[in-house]
Enzyme design. Structure first.
Site, PDB file in Angstrom:
ATOM      1  N   ASP A 113       0.850  -1.201   0.000  1.00  0.00           N
ATOM      2  CA  ASP A 113       0.000   0.000   0.000  1.00  0.00           C
ATOM      3  C   ASP A 113       0.885   1.250   0.000  1.00  0.00           C
ATOM      4  O   ASP A 113       1.800   1.357   0.819  1.00  0.00           O
ATOM      5  CB  ASP A 113      -0.890  -0.026   1.252  1.00  0.00           C
ATOM      6  CG  ASP A 113      -2.047   0.964   1.187  1.00  0.00           C
ATOM      7  OD1 ASP A 113      -1.877   2.055   0.615  1.00  0.00           O
ATOM      8  OD2 ASP A 113      -3.122   0.645   1.732  1.00  0.00           O
ATOM      9  N   HIS A 153      -0.385   4.536   0.001  1.00  0.00           N
ATOM     10  CA  HIS A 153      -1.071   5.744   0.488  1.00  0.00           C
ATOM     11  C   HIS A 153      -0.432   6.238   1.782  1.00  0.00           C
ATOM     12  O   HIS A 153      -0.345   5.482   2.747  1.00  0.00           O
ATOM     13  CB  HIS A 153      -2.549   5.443   0.711  1.00  0.00           C
ATOM     14  CG  HIS A 153      -3.269   5.066  -0.545  1.00  0.00           C
ATOM     15  ND1 HIS A 153      -3.372   3.772  -0.983  1.00  0.00           N
ATOM     16  CD2 HIS A 153      -3.897   5.836  -1.470  1.00  0.00           C
ATOM     17  CE1 HIS A 153      -4.045   3.740  -2.128  1.00  0.00           C
ATOM     18  NE2 HIS A 153      -4.380   4.987  -2.453  1.00  0.00           N
ATOM     19  N   SER A 156      -5.405  -4.181   2.240  1.00  0.00           N
ATOM     20  CA  SER A 156      -4.567  -3.838   3.404  1.00  0.00           C
ATOM     21  C   SER A 156      -5.208  -4.275   4.716  1.00  0.00           C
ATOM     22  O   SER A 156      -4.516  -4.525   5.705  1.00  0.00           O
ATOM     23  CB  SER A 156      -4.306  -2.333   3.447  1.00  0.00           C
ATOM     24  OG  SER A 156      -3.603  -1.947   2.289  1.00  0.00           O
TER      25      SER A 156
HETATM   26 CO1  B1M Z   1      -5.625   5.489  -4.174  1.00  0.00          CO
HETATM   27  N1  B1M Z   1      -7.221   4.465  -3.708  1.00  0.00           N
HETATM   28  N2  B1M Z   1      -4.987   4.035  -5.276  1.00  0.00           N
HETATM   29  N3  B1M Z   1      -4.185   6.696  -4.634  1.00  0.00           N
HETATM   30  N4  B1M Z   1      -6.606   6.861  -3.308  1.00  0.00           N
HETATM   31  C1  B1M Z   1      -8.125   5.035  -2.726  1.00  0.00           C
HETATM   32  C2  B1M Z   1      -7.773   4.551  -1.324  1.00  0.00           C
HETATM   33  C3  B1M Z   1      -9.530   4.486  -3.225  1.00  0.00           C
HETATM   34  C4  B1M Z   1     -10.587   4.345  -2.127  1.00  0.00           C
HETATM   35  C5  B1M Z   1     -10.037   5.401  -4.361  1.00  0.00           C
HETATM   36  C6  B1M Z   1     -11.369   4.966  -4.938  1.00  0.00           C
HETATM   37  O1  B1M Z   1     -11.436   3.982  -5.637  1.00  0.00           O
HETATM   38  N5  B1M Z   1     -12.425   5.688  -4.633  1.00  0.00           N
HETATM   39  C7  B1M Z   1      -9.111   3.118  -3.868  1.00  0.00           C
HETATM   40  C8  B1M Z   1      -9.119   1.887  -2.927  1.00  0.00           C
HETATM   41  C9  B1M Z   1     -10.175   0.912  -3.279  1.00  0.00           C
HETATM   42  C10 B1M Z   1     -10.158  -0.313  -2.460  1.00  0.00           C
HETATM   43  O2  B1M Z   1      -9.194  -0.890  -2.048  1.00  0.00           O
HETATM   44  N6  B1M Z   1     -11.341  -0.754  -2.220  1.00  0.00           N
HETATM   45  C11 B1M Z   1      -7.706   3.434  -4.366  1.00  0.00           C
HETATM   46  C12 B1M Z   1      -7.053   2.709  -5.376  1.00  0.00           C
HETATM   47  C13 B1M Z   1      -7.861   1.638  -6.064  1.00  0.00           C
HETATM   48  C14 B1M Z   1      -5.715   2.959  -5.740  1.00  0.00           C
HETATM   49  C15 B1M Z   1      -4.844   2.169  -6.752  1.00  0.00           C
HETATM   50  C16 B1M Z   1      -4.987   0.645  -6.699  1.00  0.00           C
HETATM   51  C17 B1M Z   1      -5.184   2.709  -8.152  1.00  0.00           C
HETATM   52  C18 B1M Z   1      -4.496   2.015  -9.297  1.00  0.00           C
HETATM   53  O3  B1M Z   1      -3.285   1.919  -9.347  1.00  0.00           O
HETATM   54  N7  B1M Z   1      -5.313   1.531 -10.182  1.00  0.00           N
HETATM   55  C19 B1M Z   1      -3.437   2.625  -6.371  1.00  0.00           C
HETATM   56  C20 B1M Z   1      -2.891   1.751  -5.247  1.00  0.00           C
HETATM   57  C21 B1M Z   1      -1.416   1.661  -5.201  1.00  0.00           C
HETATM   58  C22 B1M Z   1      -0.969   0.874  -3.984  1.00  0.00           C
HETATM   59  O4  B1M Z   1      -1.206   1.295  -2.859  1.00  0.00           O
HETATM   60  N8  B1M Z   1      -0.373  -0.260  -4.219  1.00  0.00           N
HETATM   61  C23 B1M Z   1      -3.710   3.994  -5.799  1.00  0.00           C
HETATM   62  C24 B1M Z   1      -2.819   5.062  -5.847  1.00  0.00           C
HETATM   63  C25 B1M Z   1      -3.065   6.335  -5.349  1.00  0.00           C
HETATM   64  C26 B1M Z   1      -2.155   7.544  -5.586  1.00  0.00           C
HETATM   65  C27 B1M Z   1      -0.670   7.180  -5.583  1.00  0.00           C
HETATM   66  C28 B1M Z   1      -2.507   8.193  -6.889  1.00  0.00           C
HETATM   67  C29 B1M Z   1      -2.627   8.486  -4.424  1.00  0.00           C
HETATM   68  C30 B1M Z   1      -1.831   8.308  -3.113  1.00  0.00           C
HETATM   69  C31 B1M Z   1      -0.732   9.308  -2.919  1.00  0.00           C
HETATM   70  C32 B1M Z   1      -0.155   9.244  -1.541  1.00  0.00           C
HETATM   71  O5  B1M Z   1      -0.759   8.859  -0.558  1.00  0.00           O
HETATM   72  N9  B1M Z   1       1.097   9.623  -1.476  1.00  0.00           N
HETATM   73  C33 B1M Z   1      -4.042   7.968  -4.155  1.00  0.00           C
HETATM   74  C34 B1M Z   1      -5.048   8.714  -3.463  1.00  0.00           C
HETATM   75  C35 B1M Z   1      -4.697  10.152  -3.153  1.00  0.00           C
HETATM   76  C36 B1M Z   1      -6.283   8.145  -3.084  1.00  0.00           C
HETATM   77  C37 B1M Z   1      -7.517   8.847  -2.443  1.00  0.00           C
HETATM   78  C38 B1M Z   1      -8.208   9.626  -3.550  1.00  0.00           C
HETATM   79  C39 B1M Z   1      -7.269   9.778  -1.282  1.00  0.00           C
HETATM   80  C40 B1M Z   1      -6.479   9.177  -0.122  1.00  0.00           C
HETATM   81  C41 B1M Z   1      -6.058  10.259   0.849  1.00  0.00           C
HETATM   82  O6  B1M Z   1      -4.921  10.677   0.874  1.00  0.00           O
HETATM   83  N10 B1M Z   1      -7.013  10.759   1.659  1.00  0.00           N
HETATM   84  C42 B1M Z   1      -8.332   7.582  -1.941  1.00  0.00           C
HETATM   85  C43 B1M Z   1      -9.818   7.819  -1.821  1.00  0.00           C
HETATM   86  C44 B1M Z   1     -10.332   7.687  -0.400  1.00  0.00           C
HETATM   87  O7  B1M Z   1      -9.628   7.455   0.535  1.00  0.00           O
HETATM   88  N11 B1M Z   1     -11.608   7.786  -0.270  1.00  0.00           N
HETATM   89  C45 B1M Z   1      -7.781   6.483  -2.763  1.00  0.00           C
HETATM   90  C46 B1M Z   1      -6.761  11.806   2.631  1.00  0.00           C
HETATM   91  C47 B1M Z   1      -6.153  11.180   3.917  1.00  0.00           C
HETATM   92  C48 B1M Z   1      -5.896  12.244   4.972  1.00  0.00           C
HETATM   93  O8  B1M Z   1      -7.102  10.259   4.416  1.00  0.00           O
HETATM   94  O9  B1M Z   1      -5.444   8.330   4.408  1.00  0.00           O
HETATM   95  O10 B1M Z   1      -7.903   7.974   4.948  1.00  0.00           O
HETATM   96  P1  B1M Z   1      -6.710   8.828   4.985  1.00  0.00           P
HETATM   97  O11 B1M Z   1      -6.355   9.143   6.525  1.00  0.00           O
HETATM   98  C49 B1M Z   1      -7.323   9.545   7.467  1.00  0.00           C
HETATM   99  C50 B1M Z   1      -7.922   8.383   8.263  1.00  0.00           C
HETATM  100  O12 B1M Z   1      -8.110   7.227   7.498  1.00  0.00           O
HETATM  101  C51 B1M Z   1      -6.988   8.212   9.419  1.00  0.00           C
HETATM  102  O13 B1M Z   1      -6.517   9.537   9.672  1.00  0.00           O
HETATM  103  C52 B1M Z   1      -6.601  10.348   8.511  1.00  0.00           C
HETATM  104  C53 B1M Z   1      -7.415  11.598   8.831  1.00  0.00           C
HETATM  105  O14 B1M Z   1      -6.988  12.253   9.983  1.00  0.00           O
HETATM  106  N12 B1M Z   1      -5.813   7.348   9.334  1.00  0.00           N
HETATM  107  C54 B1M Z   1      -5.239   6.838  10.461  1.00  0.00           C
HETATM  108  C55 B1M Z   1      -5.097   6.916   8.288  1.00  0.00           C
HETATM  109  N13 B1M Z   1      -4.082   6.159   8.689  1.00  0.00           N
HETATM  110  C56 B1M Z   1      -4.140   6.092  10.019  1.00  0.00           C
HETATM  111  C57 B1M Z   1      -3.326   5.416  10.959  1.00  0.00           C
HETATM  112  C58 B1M Z   1      -3.661   5.522  12.305  1.00  0.00           C
HETATM  113  C59 B1M Z   1      -4.748   6.278  12.712  1.00  0.00           C
HETATM  114  C60 B1M Z   1      -5.553   6.944  11.804  1.00  0.00           C
HETATM  115  O15 B1M Z   1      -2.958   4.934  13.290  1.00  0.00           O
HETATM  116  C61 B1M Z   1      -1.804   4.191  12.992  1.00  0.00           C
END
Ligand code: B1M
Length: 216
Positions: A99, A101, A152
């Site tokens: 992963d 992200h 994940s």
């Molecule tokens: Co990706 N991605 N992505 N992506 N991406 C998602 C996660 C997805 C939901 C988008 C969608 O389809 N709507 C989807 C997952 C689907 C699934 O598994 N069911 C997805 C996909 C499919 C993919 C790829 C597979 C796409 C592809 O290649 N075809 C690929 C995966 C690559 C891989 O990981 N092997 C991929 C790639 C990418 C980018 C590289 C383009 C980019 C990431 C860049 C980066 O992180 N450096 C990206 C992005 C930006 C996203 C979305 C749009 C936004 C994620 C984000 O940064 N959110 C995302 C959509 C979504 O999440 N709804 C998506 C903002 C961030 C602050 O939120 O990380 O959730 P988040 O963190 C939150 C809480 O979750 C929590 O605190 C934060 C808020 O305070 N939290 C924790 C997180 N970690 C924590 C740990 C803790 C406590 C709290 O304690 C240890």
């Protein structure tokens, strides 16, 4: 557009030009750095996720939005509140194997660090071996794992099983977060699996509250 909508729009469009000027303007209007992130920038990221999920946005543009988000958070970081206390405890923090992200993980790092914790952030795509090594080396109190992909959540379960089988579960409470997890999955299913303490944090602030209770 009004300032706050413009900020959200910049994330959606992955538009860096004039970003820092807008951020400074928001700060000077008395909006806190954390409110800018939580109320406006993350709102933009949510739109990006929805568009991508519906196939209405291509991956390179998602990446551009992510880069803009990172630049904004980096710009705001010096403006975030910090507590004077330090050394409250240590977390090894990683995004799990497979992963990439890391925006959420890095927010957790910033919030914990600013509130007196020592965070060893070992990056993305990290194996449980790497987490354990870092935890042993740095005498960690807690292991934190982030992951956004559905697969994940399975890796996290395997990681907990590995900690069990190495006899490390009682030593390391584990904090889990990321968009694909649910509270029920962690607090019911994974809690059954893990011989130690495992907790779910919805966001970085819940991570902070949980650290305060786990390390106290
Ligand atoms: Co990706 N991605 N992505 N992506 N991406 C998602 C996660 C997805 C939901 C988008 C969608 O389809 N709507 C989807 C997952 C689907 C699934 O598994 N069911 C997805 C996909 C499919 C993919 C790829 C597979 C796409 C592809 O290649 N075809 C690929 C995966 C690559 C891989 O990981 N092997 C991929 C790639 C990418 C980018 C590289 C383009 C980019 C990431 C860049 C980066 O992180 N450096 C990206 C992005 C930006 C996203 C979305 C749009 C936004 C994620 C984000 O940064 N959110 C995302 C959509 C979504 O999440 N709804 C998506 C903002 C961030 C602050 O939120 O990380 O959730 P988040 O963190 C939150 C809480 O979750 C929590 O605190 C934060 C808020 O305070 N939290 C924790 C997180 N970690 C924590 C740990 C803790 C406590 C709290 O304690 C240890």
């Amino acid at each position: 557009l009004p300032l706050t909508e413009r900020l959200e729009r910049r994330i959606i469009d992955g538009d860096n030009k004039g970003l820092t000027g807008d951020l400074d303007q928001a700060l000077s209007q008395g909006i806190s750095a954390l409110d800018i992130i939580n109320d406006h920038l993350l709102a933009g990221m949510k739109v990006v996720g929805d568009l991508f999920g519906r196939g209405e946005m291509q991956l390179p543009f998602v990446l551009q939005s992510a880069e803009t988000m990172k630049a904004a958070v980096a710009w705001l970081e010096p403006h975030m509140e910090r507590t004077e206390s330090a050394g409250k405890g240590t977390m090894v923090l990683a995004t799990v194997r497979g992963d990439v992200h890391d925006i959420g993980k890095n927010l957790v790092d910033i919030i914990l660090t600013n509130n007196g914790y020592n965070v060893i952030n070992i990056g993305i795509k990290q194996s449980i071996n790497a987490m354990i090594e870092a935890a042993e080396e740095h005498n960690a109190d807690v292991i934190g794992m982030s992951g956004l992909l559905v697969k994940s959540t399975v890796v996290m379960k395997e990681n907990l099983e590995e900690l069990n089988s190495r006899g490390l579960a009682r030593k390391y409470p584990v904090l889990l977060g990321g968009a694909a997890l649910t509270r029920v999955y962690v607090e019911d299913d994974l809690d059954e699996v893990y011989d130690g303490v495992v907790r779910y944090a919805r966001d970085a602030f819940e991570a902070l509250r949980l650290m305060d209770s786990l390390v106290a």
